[in-house]
Design an enzyme around this catalytic site. Structure first.
Site, PDB file in Angstrom:
ATOM      1  N   HIS A   1       0.653  -1.232   0.100  1.00 21.18           N
ATOM      2  CA  HIS A   1      -0.039  -0.205  -0.029  1.00 21.18           C
ATOM      3  C   HIS A   1       0.863   1.242   0.217  1.00 21.18           C
ATOM      4  O   HIS A   1       0.566   2.163  -0.648  1.00 21.18           O
ATOM      5  CB  HIS A   1      -0.931   0.009   1.195  1.00 21.18           C
ATOM      6  CG  HIS A   1      -1.910  -0.995   1.359  1.00 21.18           C
ATOM      7  ND1 HIS A   1      -1.722  -2.125   2.240  1.00 21.18           N
ATOM      8  CD2 HIS A   1      -2.803  -1.590   0.603  1.00 21.18           C
ATOM      9  CE1 HIS A   1      -2.835  -2.941   2.068  1.00 21.18           C
ATOM     10  NE2 HIS A   1      -3.404  -2.703   0.994  1.00 21.18           N
TER      11      HIS A   1
ATOM     12  N   GLN B   1     -18.321  -6.473  -1.600  1.00 18.00           N
ATOM     13  CA  GLN B   1     -17.342  -7.383  -2.355  1.00 18.00           C
ATOM     14  C   GLN B   1     -17.174  -8.730  -1.813  1.00 18.00           C
ATOM     15  O   GLN B   1     -16.369  -9.328  -2.293  1.00 18.00           O
ATOM     16  CB  GLN B   1     -16.107  -6.346  -2.599  1.00 18.00           C
ATOM     17  CG  GLN B   1     -15.221  -6.199  -1.732  1.00 18.00           C
ATOM     18  CD  GLN B   1     -14.219  -5.398  -2.187  1.00 18.00           C
ATOM     19  OE1 GLN B   1     -14.402  -4.096  -2.035  1.00 18.00           O
ATOM     20  NE2 GLN B   1     -12.963  -5.750  -1.905  1.00 18.00           N
TER      21      GLN B   1
ATOM     22  N   LYS C   1      -0.980  -6.461  -8.174  1.00 23.57           N
ATOM     23  CA  LYS C   1      -1.264  -7.622  -7.612  1.00 23.57           C
ATOM     24  C   LYS C   1      -2.688  -8.100  -7.795  1.00 23.57           C
ATOM     25  O   LYS C   1      -2.967  -9.296  -7.916  1.00 23.57           O
ATOM     26  CB  LYS C   1      -0.885  -7.338  -5.922  1.00 23.57           C
ATOM     27  CG  LYS C   1      -1.466  -8.647  -5.387  1.00 23.57           C
ATOM     28  CD  LYS C   1      -1.243  -8.667  -3.946  1.00 23.57           C
ATOM     29  CE  LYS C   1      -2.021  -9.771  -3.411  1.00 23.57           C
ATOM     30  NZ  LYS C   1      -3.285  -9.566  -2.979  1.00 23.57           N
ATOM     31  N   ASP C   2      -3.729  -7.132  -7.636  1.00 25.58           N
ATOM     32  CA  ASP C   2      -5.159  -7.532  -7.962  1.00 25.58           C
ATOM     33  C   ASP C   2      -5.386  -7.265  -9.543  1.00 25.58           C
ATOM     34  O   ASP C   2      -6.239  -6.004  -9.465  1.00 25.58           O
ATOM     35  CB  ASP C   2      -5.875  -6.691  -6.863  1.00 25.58           C
ATOM     36  CG  ASP C   2      -5.303  -7.013  -5.438  1.00 25.58           C
ATOM     37  OD1 ASP C   2      -6.225  -8.141  -4.953  1.00 25.58           O
ATOM     38  OD2 ASP C   2      -4.636  -6.456  -4.875  1.00 25.58           O
TER      39      ASP C   2
HETATM   40  P1  AMP Z   1      -6.242  -3.951  -0.489  1.00 28.07           P
HETATM   41  O1  AMP Z   1      -5.147  -4.748   0.012  1.00 28.07           O
HETATM   42  O2  AMP Z   1      -7.405  -4.740  -0.848  1.00 28.07           O
HETATM   43  O3  AMP Z   1      -6.808  -3.059   0.526  1.00 28.07           O
HETATM   44  O4  AMP Z   1      -5.923  -3.030  -1.657  1.00 28.07           O
HETATM   45  C1  AMP Z   1      -5.531  -1.760  -1.900  1.00 28.07           C
HETATM   46  C2  AMP Z   1      -4.764  -1.495  -3.077  1.00 28.07           C
HETATM   47  O5  AMP Z   1      -3.583  -1.912  -2.485  1.00 28.07           O
HETATM   48  C3  AMP Z   1      -5.369  -2.176  -4.385  1.00 28.07           C
HETATM   49  O6  AMP Z   1      -5.069  -1.516  -5.363  1.00 28.07           O
HETATM   50  C4  AMP Z   1      -4.339  -3.338  -4.388  1.00 28.07           C
HETATM   51  O7  AMP Z   1      -3.840  -3.907  -5.634  1.00 28.07           O
HETATM   52  C5  AMP Z   1      -2.985  -2.678  -3.842  1.00 28.07           C
HETATM   53  N1  AMP Z   1      -1.973  -3.874  -3.321  1.00 28.07           N
HETATM   54  C6  AMP Z   1      -2.399  -4.718  -2.113  1.00 28.07           C
HETATM   55  N2  AMP Z   1      -1.198  -5.507  -2.039  1.00 28.07           N
HETATM   56  C7  AMP Z   1      -0.258  -5.157  -2.755  1.00 28.07           C
HETATM   57  C8  AMP Z   1       1.010  -5.177  -3.374  1.00 28.07           C
HETATM   58  N3  AMP Z   1       1.720  -6.550  -2.637  1.00 28.07           N
HETATM   59  N4  AMP Z   1       1.858  -4.498  -4.009  1.00 28.07           N
HETATM   60  C9  AMP Z   1       1.189  -3.612  -4.796  1.00 28.07           C
HETATM   61  N5  AMP Z   1      -0.157  -3.321  -4.533  1.00 28.07           N
HETATM   62  C10 AMP Z   1      -0.954  -3.995  -3.717  1.00 28.07           C
END
Ligand code: AMP
Length: 278
Positions: A37, A61, A149-150
Site C-alpha cells: 500500500h 465485495q 497484484k489485484d
Molecule cells: P487491499 O489490500 O485490498 O486493501 O488493496 C488496496 C490496494 O493496494 C489495491 O489497489 C491493491 O492492488 C494494492 N495492493 C495490495 N497488495 C499489494 C502489493 N503487494 N503490491 C502492490 N499493490 C498492492
C-alpha cells in the site's frame, strides 16, 4: 494529516483542493496496510499535490462464507503509517452512510469480471466496481492508484472508468513482494509458519512459467507446469490461467501481451498473484 469520516466533509475538502488547482491523488484500500500500500502512496505523492487514502472494508465485495468479519482491522496502525508516508487526508466512511437502506444502484462490468476470480467469487467485482465508482464520485481524484497484484480488479476499474467516462486517470503500480517473492497481502497474516513457507512456491512457479514463456511454450504447457508444481506441494489451485493482459480472455497461443494469473488456497487462506509473460 486530516481524518475525515463523513461523505460531506470529504466532498468539501475535495472541492477546496480543486478550487485551488491542487491535483488530487487517491489510493483506495481496505486497511491492514503494508509496504504494498505504501508503494501506492509513494507513486501518488510523486504525481499529485494532495493524497487521499480511504480505508473501508467494503461488505458488498465479500460473498457469503468469505472473511468479511475476520478481515484484519488495524486502523490506529494504518493511520500512523499513512502519516509517515505523507498522506494528506484519510477517509474512513461508514457502511451505514455508503449503503443506506434505500441503496439500489450497482455497476456490472461484463466479460473482464466473468473468468478467473469471477468464477469462485460471483458478485465480487460488482461490489468492487460499485464502491470504487462511489468513492471516485465523493473524492473526485485526478489520478487513482491501484496495485497490479489485484490484476483483474485493476483491469475492471480501467474498463469502468473508460466506459463511464469517469474523469480520473488510473495508474497501475507493480506488485511489492517479500524477499522470497511472496506478494504482500493483508491476508498473509492468516498463514501459519508452515503455510507461509509453502506460499513462497506460488511466485516461484509463476517465475518459472515466465521463463518458459520466453522459450515460446504453449499456454496449456505453462498451465500444466504450474498445476504439477503446486499440486505436488499440496497447494489447492482454484485457477492458474494464461490470459490476454487487457481483456483477460484465455489464450490458446502466446500472443503479446499475456499474463499468467493464479488463485490458490493454502489452508483456509486464499492467495492470488500474477506475472507478465511477454
Ligand atoms: P487491499 O489490500 O485490498 O486493501 O488493496 C488496496 C490496494 O493496494 C489495491 O489497489 C491493491 O492492488 C494494492 N495492493 C495490495 N497488495 C499489494 C502489493 N503487494 N503490491 C502492490 N499493490 C498492492
Amino acid at each position: 494529516m486530516k481524518t475525515l469520516t463523513t461523505i460531506e466533509s470529504m466532498q468539501e475538502q475535495s472541492r477546496t483542493w480543486r478550487k485551488d488547482d491542487q491535483r488530487i491523488g487517491y489510493v483506495p484500500t481496505m486497511g491492514a496496510l503494508h509496504a504494498g500500500h505504501t508503494a501506492l502512496f509513494d507513486a501518488a505523492r510523486a504525481q499529485c499535490d494532495q493524497l487521499v487514502l480511504s480505508i473501508f472494508v467494503n461488505p458488498s465485495q465479500f460473498g457469503p462464507g468469505e472473511d468479511f468479519d475476520a478481515y484484519p482491522r488495524t486502523q490506529d496502525d494504518d493511520i500512523a503509517l499513512a502519516k509517515k508516508h505523507g498522506v494528506d487526508a484519510v477517509f474512513t466512511p461508514s457502511a451505514a452512510e455508503l449503503y443506506p437502506q434505500t441503496f439500489r444502484t450497482w455497476i456490472d462490468v461484463h466479460e473482464i469480471t466473468e473468468g478467473l476470480c469471477g468464477i469462485d467469487r460471483p458478485g465480487h467485482f460488482r461490489g468492487v466496481a460499485t464502491i470504487v465508482c462511489k468513492l471516485f464520485n465523493i473524492i473526485r481524484p485526478n489520478t487513482a492508484f491501484f496495485g497490479e497484484k489485484d490484476y483483474q480488479q485493476l483491469k475492471t476499474i480501467e474498463r469502468m472508468v473508460t466506459d463511464l467516462h469517469i474523469d480520473t486517470n488510473i495508474c497501475a503500480v507493480p506488485t511489492v513482494r517479500e524477499e522470497d517473492g511472496l506478494a504482500l497481502s493483508s491476508r498473509n497474516r492468516y498463514l501459519s509458519r508452515e503455510e507461509r513457507t509453502l506460499a513462497a512456491l506460488i511466485p516461484e512457479a509463476l517465475q518459472e512459467v515466465a521463463n518458459l514463456a520466453s522459450l515460446e511454450q504453449s499456454p496449456q504447457t505453462l498451465q500444466t507446469h504450474i498445476y504439477k508444481r503446486l499440486s505436488a506441494a499440496g497447494i489447492d489451485i482454484e485457477y492458474a490461467e494464461v490470459v490476454d493482459a487487457q481483456t483477460l480472455e484465455p489464450l490458446n497461443a502466446l500472443t503479446s501481451p499475456a499474463r499468467c494469473c493464479i488463485a490458490c488456497r493454502i489452508g483456509n487462506t486464499r492467495l492470488i498473484d500474477n506475472i507478465a509473460l511477454c
